[in-house]
Design an enzyme around this catalytic site. Structure first.
Site, mmCIF file in Angstrom:
data_model
loop_
_atom_site.group_PDB
_atom_site.id
_atom_site.type_symbol
_atom_site.label_atom_id
_atom_site.label_comp_id
_atom_site.label_asym_id
_atom_site.label_seq_id
_atom_site.Cartn_x
_atom_site.Cartn_y
_atom_site.Cartn_z
ATOM 1 N N ALA A 181 -16.378 53.547 -17.318
ATOM 2 C CA ALA A 181 -16.826 54.604 -18.228
ATOM 3 C C ALA A 181 -15.778 54.872 -19.315
ATOM 4 C CB ALA A 181 -17.112 55.885 -17.438
ATOM 5 N N PRO A 182 -16.218 55.198 -20.544
ATOM 6 C CA PRO A 182 -17.592 55.473 -20.964
ATOM 7 C C PRO A 182 -18.425 54.240 -21.292
ATOM 8 C CG PRO A 182 -16.113 55.856 -22.786
ATOM 9 C CD PRO A 182 -15.238 55.516 -21.615
ATOM 10 N N GLY A 183 -17.830 53.036 -21.360
ATOM 11 C CA GLY A 183 -18.661 51.841 -21.415
ATOM 12 C C GLY A 183 -18.576 50.966 -22.643
ATOM 13 N N SER A 184 -17.678 51.254 -23.586
ATOM 14 C CA SER A 184 -17.612 50.424 -24.794
ATOM 15 C C SER A 184 -17.160 48.998 -24.471
ATOM 16 C CB SER A 184 -16.673 51.063 -25.824
ATOM 17 O OG SER A 184 -15.389 51.292 -25.271
ATOM 18 N N LYS A 185 -16.190 48.871 -23.553
ATOM 19 C CA LYS A 185 -15.753 47.530 -23.150
ATOM 20 C C LYS A 185 -16.844 46.833 -22.340
ATOM 21 C CE LYS A 185 -10.852 48.866 -22.880
ATOM 22 N NZ LYS A 185 -11.045 50.340 -22.911
ATOM 23 N N ASP A 210 -17.555 53.138 -11.875
ATOM 24 C CA ASP A 210 -16.683 54.275 -12.205
ATOM 25 C C ASP A 210 -16.695 55.262 -11.051
ATOM 26 O OD1 ASP A 210 -15.134 55.149 -14.817
ATOM 27 O OD2 ASP A 210 -15.862 56.975 -13.851
ATOM 28 N N ASP A 264 -9.120 48.122 -16.298
ATOM 29 C CA ASP A 264 -8.656 49.065 -17.318
ATOM 30 C C ASP A 264 -8.386 50.393 -16.618
ATOM 31 O OD1 ASP A 264 -8.108 49.854 -20.021
ATOM 32 O OD2 ASP A 264 -10.036 50.897 -20.052
ATOM 33 N N CYS A 317 -3.647 52.351 -21.814
ATOM 34 C CA CYS A 317 -3.338 52.885 -23.143
ATOM 35 C C CYS A 317 -2.045 53.691 -23.030
ATOM 36 C CB CYS A 317 -4.479 53.717 -23.703
ATOM 37 S SG CYS A 317 -5.195 54.886 -22.554
#
Length: 741
Positions: A181-185, A210, A264, A317
């Site tokens: 989440a949130p799911g862009s990758k 998630d 991630d 990050c």
């Protein structure tokens, strides 16, 4: 007056003052944080001492961290019309933007990210305030919003796009996204699976996980826009995600090992200061200390499920080596040669990055430094662990090749998260599927404490001691029955090949003999089936063998919806636009070939007469009975201005009329591809109502709330305004419901 009322009144008073909510636009994308000073002396002292930024660049680094993020967009690359969207962006909107002047200054047009393949990712420094100052820029903004909702453009930070690119996805890969989440990758991974749109069911799939039940629904929203039968969203603590079973080709039961894993992990996020302004005042070195153990456990669990020759990308990050190189070094040391860091230095030409570090030290929030585990006092052994320090064996350290890790600095290419760190882990060929990190962890269903604790730790608010000294070699607590959390999902029920629902569907649409009926599922055990969904055979294999091991939130793409009016024409199910690209290769009838002009009529008029179609399409429609149809467009080589990609739309052939069953934002998308300028009619429906309407469309069909039949007039309430009372051919729909030029 209650406490909440007083707080609301105070907030209202504050927002009316200079620097309050009314003035947020003055700060562009980073607006609304005027009261937060972008200073943290501990942060600066810590990273200056570590020397992670090249000499002489620290001031530039800090200056970049204080600047607002550039906006970045990515064109979804798996759809066959990605090039059409890119063509529209470059030759229309970007060209027009270059001519715009705001306050006497020319607007800088968006620029492509040099390292992203095929110019499918762009960035711009335009703020919301500037977008509202020009009607032309407002149109551009509407275009972005509309295309984002229809899944053709994703607004995603630049550095977030890097990990999926490093995974080197192929259509046959089985992929696990551990903290999705949130799911862009996740969306990128799905796009890569569908790189060949002529293959409706790639052999591979994506399982996106998630720990947070609510965030799983954000993940579903992202995935649903891509209409893939090869994605499944699950809800587990990544550090103990269950090992899954599958039927193997020889008819035996086997363990599912993934070809690619994206790890991630939750992190302190000190590379997100440009976006998450709160980090400036909340950052301490304790954040990394608290998360280090969780990060190791998640990474270990990922490696344990990686196939021989597989590849795992570990990313954060965060700039802190404790969350980055320290975790990687631990994995490599415990694997005893079963893992290796792959060299990804040439994978993304044009991307500027710094190599991983081999030396670092640790600082407490009180400012106490430790260079080695031997210096740590006994009373701090629960917070500070040996794995947080670099390996002391110089030969072993050199063999790890930690310099192959990739660090992204914000001032080098004006990137978003400020700092990301990537590991590409590769398991070389070996003789067995034994765990590459010591004693393998057995299958571990979720427990109450595991989930709740995991959720809190992923938010970075866990207890002082989240690291377990035995994480890599001891067994977890005994298995307990999995406890469900969050919203109770409707069941996933696969149909049998002899299910009575199939014969009328097969006959009506003349489905090809190779149509995989066993891949069709519904969301109810009893009563009439409202919607039919499809998944790939590989996901079906996973679902049938693991119903008690995993909590599935969502899977499958909707291909048919029940339509009571259709029964009198021979089939109770109409085609769903979401699943048309999956179904189309198997449909051999109910197709009308249409031209560019035909599509314009169908997408701008509610219920046009058949006679409004051009002669060829008109004759095809006259020969066809009433009911659900496919409207098929194929590129015309003699018309270079028309779309150069195939288009399939779902529709309905009435007694004397015809219509397209296409959601509103997708209508906008196709019309723009045809060269029609479409924008909101401010006298009709404002942005707020439209956004609500779009959300209703997305939600439609995702859960089964009953067995009530769905008719065309009900289905289209969210797709066309003003047609609630239409049925078949009760009236001509020649009235325009879209504003176009």
């Amino acid at each position: 007056m209650g406490k909440r009322s007083r707080l609301r009144k105070k907030e209202h008073q504050n927002n009316s003052k200079p620097g309050g909510r009314d003035n947020r636009d003055n700060a562009g994308w980073g607006a609304g944080y005027a009261d937060i000073i972008k200073e943290n002396k501990l942060f600066e002292a810590y990273y200056q001492e570590l020397g992670l930024v090249p000499e002489g660049e620290f001031d530039q680094f800090m200056a970049a961290m204080r600047e607002p993020l550039p906006a970045t967009i990515r064109i979804t690359g798996y759809k066959s019309h990605a090039k059409e969207i890119l063509h529209c962006l470059k030759n229309k909107y970007f060209k027009e933007i270059q001519e715009v002047e705001i306050d006497g200054q020319k607007i800088e047009a968006p620029q492509p990210l040099s390292w992203y393949p095929d110019e499918l990712a762009w960035h711009t420094n335009m703020s919301r305030k500037i977008l509202r100052k020009s009607p032309l820029l407002e149109k551009f903004h509407q275009f972005l919003v509309s295309e984002t909702e229809s899944g053709n453009i994703s607004r995603q930070e630049a550095v977030s796009m890097i990990p999926p690119l490093l995974m080197k996805i192929e259509p046959h890969h089985k992929i696990l996204d551990m903290c999705a989440a949130p799911g862009s990758k996740t969306a990128q991974l799905i796009e890569m699976l569908h790189s060949d749109m002529d293959v409706p069911f790639p052999e591979g799939f994506v399982i996106a996980n998630d720990v947070d039940n609510k965030r799983c629904y954000l993940l579903v929203h992202q995935a649903k826009r891509l209409n893939s039968p090869c994605i499944m969203v699950v809800n587990h603590d990544a550090s103990c995600i269950p090992r899954l079973q599958i039927d193997t080709e020889d008819g035996q039961k086997g363990t599912l090992f993934y070809d690619r894993i994206l790890c991630d992990v939750p992190c302190s996020g000190d590379g997100t200061m440009r976006k998450n302004i709160d980090v400036w005042k909340k950052w301490t070195t304790s954040n990394s200390l608290h998360l280090h153990g969780l990060q190791i456990r998640i990474a270990v669990r990922g490696v344990e499920q990686l196939a021989v020759g597989g590849r795992m990308v570990y990313s954060t990050c965060s700039l802190n080596p404790i969350e980055d190189e320290a975790v990687i070094a631990t994995l490599l040391e415990k694997s005893e040669g079963a893992l290796e860091l792959a060299d990804a230095s040439v994978d993304l030409p044009g991307l500027k990055w710094m190599p991983g570090v081999t030396k670092w030290k640790l600082m407490t929030k009180e400012g106490q430094w430790y260079k080695d585990w031997s210096e740590v006092p006994v009373n701090r052994h629960t917070q500070i662990r040996p794995t947080m320090f670099p390996p002391t064996d110089t030969e072993k350290l050199a063999n790890m090749k930690l310099e192959r890790c990739m660090r992204i600095l914000p001032h080098h290419q004006n990137t978003g998260d400020g700092m990301q760190h990537h590991l590409v882990a590769h398991i070389p060929e070996r003789s067995s599927q034994d765990s590459p990190v010591g004693t393998p962890l057995p299958e571990t269903p979720l427990e109450d404490g595991e989930r709740d604790g995991g959720k809190e730790r992923e938010r970075g608010v866990g207890g002082n001691s989240v690291y377990s000294d035995s994480v890599l070699c001891s067994r977890p607590p005994p298995n307990k029955k999995m406890k469900r959390h969050g919203f109770k999902e409707d069941p996933f029920v696969f149909l049998t090949e002899d299910d009575p629902v199939f014969p009328p569907i097969e006959s009506f649409y003349d489905l090809s003999p190779d149509f995989p009926k066993i891949n069709v599922l519904t969301r109810t055990h009893e009563g009439k089936k409202r919607h039919l969904y499809m998944v790939s055979k590989e996901l079906r294999n996973v679902m049938l063998n693991n119903s008690e091991r995993m909590k599935v939130i969502n899977t499958g793409v909707k291909v048919w919806s029940r339509n009571s009016d259709g029964e009198e024409f021979g089939c109770a199910f109409r085609l769903a636009q979401e699943g048309i690209y999956t179904l189309f290769p198997y449909i051999r009838s109910r197709m009308i070939t249409v031209s560019v002009e035909d599509i314009k009529i169908l997408l701008t008029q509610e219920n046009p007469y058949l006679s409004k179609l051009e002669e060829d399409a008109h004759q095809q429609a006259k020969k066809m009975g009433m009911g659900s149809i496919v409207l098929k467009y194929r590129p015309d080589n003699s018309n270079p201005d028309g779309p150069q990609c195939p288009i399939e739309l779902c529709g309905w052939r009435g007694k004397t009329s015809i219509r397209a069953f296409v959601p509103r934002n997708e209508r906008f998308h196709y019309l723009r591809m045809l060269g029609v300028e479409v924008f909101r009619d401010k006298q009709g429906q404002g942005p707020r109502e439209e956004e609500k309407e779009v959300k209703e469309e997305v939600k439609e069909g995702e859960t089964e709330n009953g067995n009530k039949d769905v008719s065309p007039k009900q289905e289209l309430r969210g797709e066309n305004r003003g047609d609630e009372h239409l049925k078949g051919d009760e009236r001509e729909g020649g009235g325009e419901n879209l504003t176009s030029t």
